[in-house]
Motif scaffolding. Structure first.
Motif, PDB file in Angstrom:
ATOM      1  N   VAL A 125      -8.538   9.766  -2.336  1.00  0.00           N
ATOM      2  CA  VAL A 125      -6.609   9.717  -2.661  1.00  0.00           C
ATOM      3  C   VAL A 125      -5.914   8.997  -3.489  1.00  0.00           C
ATOM      4  CG1 VAL A 125      -6.080   7.658  -0.783  1.00  0.00           C
ATOM      5  CG2 VAL A 125      -7.563  10.124   0.304  1.00  0.00           C
ATOM      6  N   SER A 126      -4.881   9.561  -3.750  1.00  0.00           N
ATOM      7  CA  SER A 126      -3.439   9.009  -3.894  1.00  0.00           C
ATOM      8  C   SER A 126      -2.904   8.827  -3.734  1.00  0.00           C
ATOM      9  CB  SER A 126      -3.353   9.780  -5.804  1.00  0.00           C
ATOM     10  OG  SER A 126      -4.806   9.767  -5.926  1.00  0.00           O
ATOM     11  N   LYS A 127      -1.684   8.154  -3.357  1.00  0.00           N
ATOM     12  CA  LYS A 127      -0.165   8.071  -3.415  1.00  0.00           C
ATOM     13  C   LYS A 127       0.345   7.134  -4.523  1.00  0.00           C
ATOM     14  CE  LYS A 127       2.821   7.729   0.146  1.00  0.00           C
ATOM     15  NZ  LYS A 127       3.724   8.702   0.383  1.00  0.00           N
ATOM     16  N   SER A 128       1.600   8.148  -4.514  1.00  0.00           N
ATOM     17  CA  SER A 128       2.931   7.688  -5.541  1.00  0.00           C
ATOM     18  C   SER A 128       3.732   7.758  -5.052  1.00  0.00           C
ATOM     19  CB  SER A 128       3.566   8.807  -6.356  1.00  0.00           C
ATOM     20  OG  SER A 128       1.990   9.135  -7.342  1.00  0.00           O
ATOM     21  N   PHE A 129       5.090   6.681  -5.052  1.00  0.00           N
ATOM     22  CA  PHE A 129       6.207   6.677  -4.593  1.00  0.00           C
ATOM     23  C   PHE A 129       6.962   6.916  -6.134  1.00  0.00           C
ATOM     24  CE2 PHE A 129       3.374   3.516  -2.322  1.00  0.00           C
ATOM     25  CZ  PHE A 129       4.101   4.441  -0.349  1.00  0.00           C
ATOM     26  N   GLU A 130       7.457   8.069  -6.098  1.00  0.00           N
ATOM     27  CA  GLU A 130       8.558   8.246  -7.381  1.00  0.00           C
ATOM     28  C   GLU A 130       7.633   8.123  -7.993  1.00  0.00           C
ATOM     29  OE1 GLU A 130      12.288   6.165  -6.902  1.00  0.00           O
ATOM     30  OE2 GLU A 130      12.920   7.310  -5.080  1.00  0.00           O
ATOM     31  N   ALA A 131       7.898   7.159  -9.666  1.00  0.00           N
ATOM     32  CA  ALA A 131       7.793   7.273 -10.624  1.00  0.00           C
ATOM     33  C   ALA A 131       6.114   6.418 -10.700  1.00  0.00           C
ATOM     34  CB  ALA A 131       8.171   6.969 -11.689  1.00  0.00           C
ATOM     35  N   VAL A 132       6.067   5.888  -9.244  1.00  0.00           N
ATOM     36  CA  VAL A 132       5.223   4.491  -9.404  1.00  0.00           C
ATOM     37  C   VAL A 132       3.819   5.007  -8.352  1.00  0.00           C
ATOM     38  CG1 VAL A 132       4.328   2.113  -8.072  1.00  0.00           C
ATOM     39  CG2 VAL A 132       6.524   2.644  -9.413  1.00  0.00           C
ATOM     40  N   GLN A 133       2.426   5.095  -8.998  1.00  0.00           N
ATOM     41  CA  GLN A 133       1.038   5.798  -8.921  1.00  0.00           C
ATOM     42  C   GLN A 133       0.632   4.326  -8.238  1.00  0.00           C
ATOM     43  OE1 GLN A 133      -1.193   8.705 -10.917  1.00  0.00           O
ATOM     44  NE2 GLN A 133      -2.426   8.915  -9.119  1.00  0.00           N
ATOM     45  N   ALA A 134       0.731   4.581  -6.885  1.00  0.00           N
ATOM     46  CA  ALA A 134       0.262   2.649  -6.071  1.00  0.00           C
ATOM     47  C   ALA A 134      -1.609   3.117  -6.076  1.00  0.00           C
ATOM     48  CB  ALA A 134       0.745   2.803  -4.924  1.00  0.00           C
TER      49      ALA A 134
ATOM     50  N   GLY B 150      -2.235  -1.938  -4.596  1.00  0.00           N
ATOM     51  CA  GLY B 150      -2.690  -1.407  -3.526  1.00  0.00           C
ATOM     52  C   GLY B 150      -3.832  -0.850  -2.654  1.00  0.00           C
ATOM     53  N   LYS B 151      -4.130  -2.313  -2.384  1.00  0.00           N
ATOM     54  CA  LYS B 151      -5.029  -2.535  -1.446  1.00  0.00           C
ATOM     55  C   LYS B 151      -4.066  -2.476   0.305  1.00  0.00           C
ATOM     56  CE  LYS B 151      -4.590  -7.419  -1.528  1.00  0.00           C
ATOM     57  NZ  LYS B 151      -3.604  -7.957  -2.488  1.00  0.00           N
ATOM     58  N   THR B 152      -2.854  -3.018   0.155  1.00  0.00           N
ATOM     59  CA  THR B 152      -2.045  -2.738   1.501  1.00  0.00           C
ATOM     60  C   THR B 152      -1.573  -1.129   1.920  1.00  0.00           C
ATOM     61  OG1 THR B 152      -1.198  -4.912   1.156  1.00  0.00           O
ATOM     62  CG2 THR B 152      -0.128  -3.737   2.894  1.00  0.00           C
ATOM     63  N   THR B 153      -1.566  -0.791   0.360  1.00  0.00           N
ATOM     64  CA  THR B 153      -0.547   1.145   0.395  1.00  0.00           C
ATOM     65  C   THR B 153      -2.301   1.922   1.317  1.00  0.00           C
ATOM     66  OG1 THR B 153       0.525   0.934  -1.245  1.00  0.00           O
ATOM     67  CG2 THR B 153      -0.259   2.931  -0.537  1.00  0.00           C
TER      68      THR B 153
ATOM     69  N   PRO C  91      -1.223  10.557   2.271  1.00  0.00           N
ATOM     70  CA  PRO C  91      -1.923  10.183   1.390  1.00  0.00           C
ATOM     71  C   PRO C  91      -0.350  11.316   0.615  1.00  0.00           C
ATOM     72  CG  PRO C  91      -3.673  10.196   2.410  1.00  0.00           C
ATOM     73  CD  PRO C  91      -2.087  10.674   3.167  1.00  0.00           C
ATOM     74  N   SER C  92      -0.512  11.106  -1.179  1.00  0.00           N
ATOM     75  CA  SER C  92       0.295  12.636  -1.355  1.00  0.00           C
ATOM     76  C   SER C  92      -0.816  13.497  -2.244  1.00  0.00           C
ATOM     77  CB  SER C  92       0.663  11.916  -3.174  1.00  0.00           C
ATOM     78  OG  SER C  92       1.678  10.452  -3.465  1.00  0.00           O
TER      79      SER C  92
END
Length: 359
Positions: free
Chosen positions: A14-23, A46-49, A60-61
């Motif tokens: 699992v990956s998650k990005s917010f625009e340019a930030v990879q959380a 990244g734990k809360t995300t 998830p992205s």
């Protein structure tokens, strides 16, 4: 031999990005049935995300989240058999404890008799029976926290997600509630996934923990495994207190300036590589006569003494380290040695307590 519990929740790449930030970056985890699992790390790791993705408030992205083997990504938060307990508790101030707890069941239009029976059961489990007719303003911080837990648990979620559940409590109450949370989890038999930045909290409560840094999974294991056998310098520094000596690997240890400190060199570290040898303050002892051959010995001078009641922490300057090292000794040892600033002493520790890792 105890059989390992079945996996209830699986996070796959699992990956998650917010625009340019990879959380969150390519995290994979398996969380077991009836397990108390902690997601641990500093702010912004990244734990809360990750928790919000489990709850369904973020998508998830990339990657999959499986509950009992089924992908729950398309299921909205209110339809998932998971419940998220928010840090603020979000209790209804105009309702009694009983009203707060029963609200979710009433919204499902369950029979009144079933609601009453389930509320009575959870009031007893959370030790709130005597407070059932009080309103939140009439409760202590610990009681409000238990009401929020009862409200989440009465829905019988497959997994209960908790975001910094003890953050609003003072230190003494937080410590007592750590044991209370663990008791509740054992009694109700629900998988708990808790987010915390408090290392002690995770060590006390969790069956297993995952340590994250900058969205990357650093290590997963039991509290004992993570504390005693950290994978890298970040985990060693983040969980508890650690002394480090920087040098290069030699056969049987690390050469620091002109001193060889003994310890098991991991197979991935070749001879002559830059490495740190690490040891916990509580593993250091004050030399009192001859020592076994498999022990390290360092001379030093006490520069500062911190009294904690149960024990004492000495800051000791040594010739091979720029920073003073910390030595944690019992109150009895402190009485025996009568430490003072400027005192010269020798520190010893077993090579089995050395941890060697890349610098």
């Amino acid at each position: 031999m105890t059989r390992e519990a079945a996996t209830v929740l699986e996070i796959r790449n699992v990956s998650k990005s917010f625009e340019a930030v990879q959380a969150v970056r390519d995290v994979s985890l398996s969380i077991r049935e009836n397990e108390f699992f902690a997601l641990l790390g500093p702010s912004g790791c990244g734990k809360t995300t990750l928790l919000r993705m489990l709850a369904g408030f973020e998508k998830p992205s990339r990657g999959e989240i499986l509950l009992d083997g089924k992908d729950i990504s398309p299921i909205p938060p209110n339809r998932r058999p998971l419940n998220l307990m928010f840090q603020s508790y979000a209790l209804f101030s105009h309702m009694t404890v009983r009203g707060n707890i029963s609200y979710g069941l009433e919204m499902e239009n369950l029979p009144k008799g079933e609601i009453q029976a389930r509320v009575n059961d959870i009031l007893e489990t959370t030790r709130l029976t005597e407070a059932a007719n009080r309103r939140p303003a009439q409760l202590s911080g610990g009681q409000r926290q238990r009401v929020a837990l009862a409200r989440a648990l009465i829905k019988r979620p497959r997994v209960l997600l908790l975001d910094e559940p003890l953050a609003a409590l003072d230190k003494k109450l937080r410590e007592s509630m750590q044991l209370e949370l663990k008791r509740l989890q054992n009694e109700v038999g629900v998988t708990f996934v808790v987010v915390t930045h408090d290392q002690e909290e995770a060590l006390v409560m969790a069956d297993r923990m995952a340590v994250l840094k900058d969205g990357v999974l650093m290590q997963v294991g039991s509290p004992h495994q993570v504390y005693e056998h950290p994978n890298n310098k970040f985990v060693a520094q983040f969980i508890g207190v650690m002394n480090f000596f920087d040098g290069e690997t030699v056969d049987g240890g690390v050469k620091v300036k002109d001193e060889v400190l003994l310890g098991a060199v991991p197979p991935e570290l070749g001879r002559g590589q830059a490495a740190a040898i690490a040891v916990r303050p509580e593993r250091l002892e004050i030399a009192n006569g001859a020592m076994p051959a498999d022990h390290n010995r360092l001379s030093g001078q006490v520069v500062e003494i911190a009294y904690h009641g149960l024990d004492v922490t000495l800051s000791v300057r040594t010739p091979i380290s720029e920073q003073a090292i910390l030595v944690r000794v019992s109150a009895n040892a402190s009485d025996r040695f009568k430490f003072a600033a400027g005192q010269n002493l020798d520190i010893v520790w077993s090579a089995t307590h050395s941890r060697i890792m890349a610098s």
